[in-house]
Motif scaffolding. Sequence first.
Motif, PDB file in Angstrom:
ATOM      1  N   LYS A   1       0.802  -1.128  -0.722  1.00 25.85           N
ATOM      2  CA  LYS A   1       0.106  -0.140  -0.045  1.00 25.85           C
ATOM      3  C   LYS A   1       0.582   1.442   0.250  1.00 25.85           C
ATOM      4  N   ASN A   2       2.034   1.057   0.687  1.00 25.17           N
ATOM      5  CA  ASN A   2       2.788   2.473   0.950  1.00 25.17           C
ATOM      6  C   ASN A   2       3.980   2.130  -0.556  1.00 25.17           C
TER       7      ASN A   2
ATOM      8  N   ALA B   1       2.668   4.823  -4.974  1.00 26.55           N
ATOM      9  CA  ALA B   1       2.361   5.571  -4.214  1.00 26.55           C
ATOM     10  C   ALA B   1       3.482   6.574  -3.890  1.00 26.55           C
TER      11      ALA B   1
ATOM     12  N   GLN C   1       6.283  10.885   0.168  1.00 25.64           N
ATOM     13  CA  GLN C   1       6.179  10.294   1.695  1.00 25.64           C
ATOM     14  C   GLN C   1       6.320   8.858   2.052  1.00 25.64           C
ATOM     15  N   GLN C   2       5.647   8.432   1.211  1.00 30.56           N
ATOM     16  CA  GLN C   2       4.956   7.043   1.804  1.00 30.56           C
ATOM     17  C   GLN C   2       6.244   5.818   1.596  1.00 30.56           C
TER      18      GLN C   2
ATOM     19  N   LEU D   1       7.846   4.534   4.571  1.00 33.43           N
ATOM     20  CA  LEU D   1       7.354   3.098   4.772  1.00 33.43           C
ATOM     21  C   LEU D   1       7.512   1.657   4.201  1.00 33.43           C
ATOM     22  N   TYR D   2       7.120   1.991   3.141  1.00 36.62           N
ATOM     23  CA  TYR D   2       6.597   0.296   2.456  1.00 36.62           C
ATOM     24  C   TYR D   2       8.749  -0.065   2.984  1.00 36.62           C
TER      25      TYR D   2
ATOM     26  N   ASP E   1      -7.000   0.451   0.090  1.00 42.09           N
ATOM     27  CA  ASP E   1      -6.115   1.450   0.759  1.00 42.09           C
ATOM     28  C   ASP E   1      -6.371   0.660   2.281  1.00 42.09           C
TER      29      ASP E   1
ATOM     30  N   GLU F   1       9.771   9.098   8.433  1.00 43.30           N
ATOM     31  CA  GLU F   1       8.855   8.709   8.256  1.00 43.30           C
ATOM     32  C   GLU F   1       7.328   7.879   8.575  1.00 43.30           C
TER      33      GLU F   1
ATOM     34  N   SER G   1       4.729   9.609  11.079  1.00 40.01           N
ATOM     35  CA  SER G   1       2.965   9.051  10.696  1.00 40.01           C
ATOM     36  C   SER G   1       2.997   8.849  12.316  1.00 40.01           C
TER      37      SER G   1
END
Length: 462
Positions: free
Chosen positions: A79-80, A244, A247-248, A251-252, A310, A451, A455
């Motif tokens: 998702k990230n 994505a 910014q994401q 996280l991935y 999501d 991040e 988050s």
Amino acid sequence: MVDKKMQHEINITHISGSVVSDIHEINSLSGTLPETKKQEAHNGGHHVVTHPTSYADTMLHLFRGNIGTGLLAMGDAFKNGGIVFSPIVTALLGIICVHAQHLLLNCSEEMHRKSKRDRAPGFAETVYLVFASGPVSCRSMATTMKILVNGFLCVTQLGFCCVYIVFIANNVKMICDQYNIHISLSIHMLFVVLPIMLACMVRNLKYLTPFSTIANIMMAFGVAVVIYAATQDLPAVETRVYMASWQQLPLYFGTAIYAFEGIGLVLPLKNEMSNPESFQKPLGVLNVGMVVVGSIFITVGFLGYLKWGDEVLGSLTLNLQPGEVLSNVVQSLIALAILFTYPLQFYVPIAITWPAIEKKYGATHPVAKELGYRALLVILTFILAESIPELGLFISLVGAVSSTALALMFPPLLELVSTSQKPGGIPTHILIKNCFIILLGLFIFSTGTYESVASIVRAFQV
């Protein structure tokens, strides 16, 4: 220059987010797996394994060590990252991580040969030996680097323990909610920590290792059901984000490295084999096994994100259809599997930190003081879990902070230090390649940590 004294030895196996670890020496993570029923002996100054593992046995242990909370978080990772970006980059990350594992194995083998030790050194000992026998400017750093590796190992293992508390509490809460037992997640964590505390008071781990087999069976069944559920009524790929936002992406990377950080597994598995040379061959256990593991990660992550989009959560078990008996069973089994795993995972930081504390403060009532220290560490993981109850973000944070250092930064650094002592110095292609891997690790460490923390802060502000 090199201390060859063997220290007290305890055998333990555990599933973690992505690693099976084991203590052969108090200050050196190596590893054995009690399922092999190995007996150890010393003949003529050489360490031998009287019940070595076969190719198939070692492959099975490799699978067991890499299937855990990290796998179940891959849907959140995708998702990230995005439905197209994530499979490609996950495969590349897997290749880099496996290459780093080869680097560690090579350095350990070289140090074993040079130091003439009766046992191949573990991760921390390998780091110490490489620096101690490296350039003069590096030798004074040997002890510091060993302490640093042990520190990252402690942070990683305690981070896994924190994730476990959040993971178990989330699954238990979802089950309770189906029966109209609505209790806050914090209270569930408090209930979870009580059996964990009792289990961690068991100092002789031979009484806990049978639970490892039970945990493996539970986890295998649960993961199979989750994958089956994720394949039902899939939407079109076009409905998901291909890549994505920037910014994401950190996280991935944090979550993916958390899943792939199995570098503490490779040394013990190789040393346990009847034919250790087959571990690193092109079609050896490591390459073949990690291709399968990486394929499973990509498949689960792809299906998880494609199925739930999501709405995918930090553990795919949380996305199972609520109210169904099978969903409740799976969530219960995987939660129990992780609960059984916690005290085994928890052993690593105890084994690394307690001996020094015992030497200084344990002259009187050492058992009582050790139990108190264990209780304090369990409480610490509980407090951290309470502080960051967002499972997906917690996993990404643990992966970014500690897993990147162990998986991506130390192995290429070891090769650079070791190669610098050889005639001709460091070849240009090795220098470029290793600097790239180290810089990648620094990038994931810095951006992923930032991040993840940002988050987490935003999640509390909502």
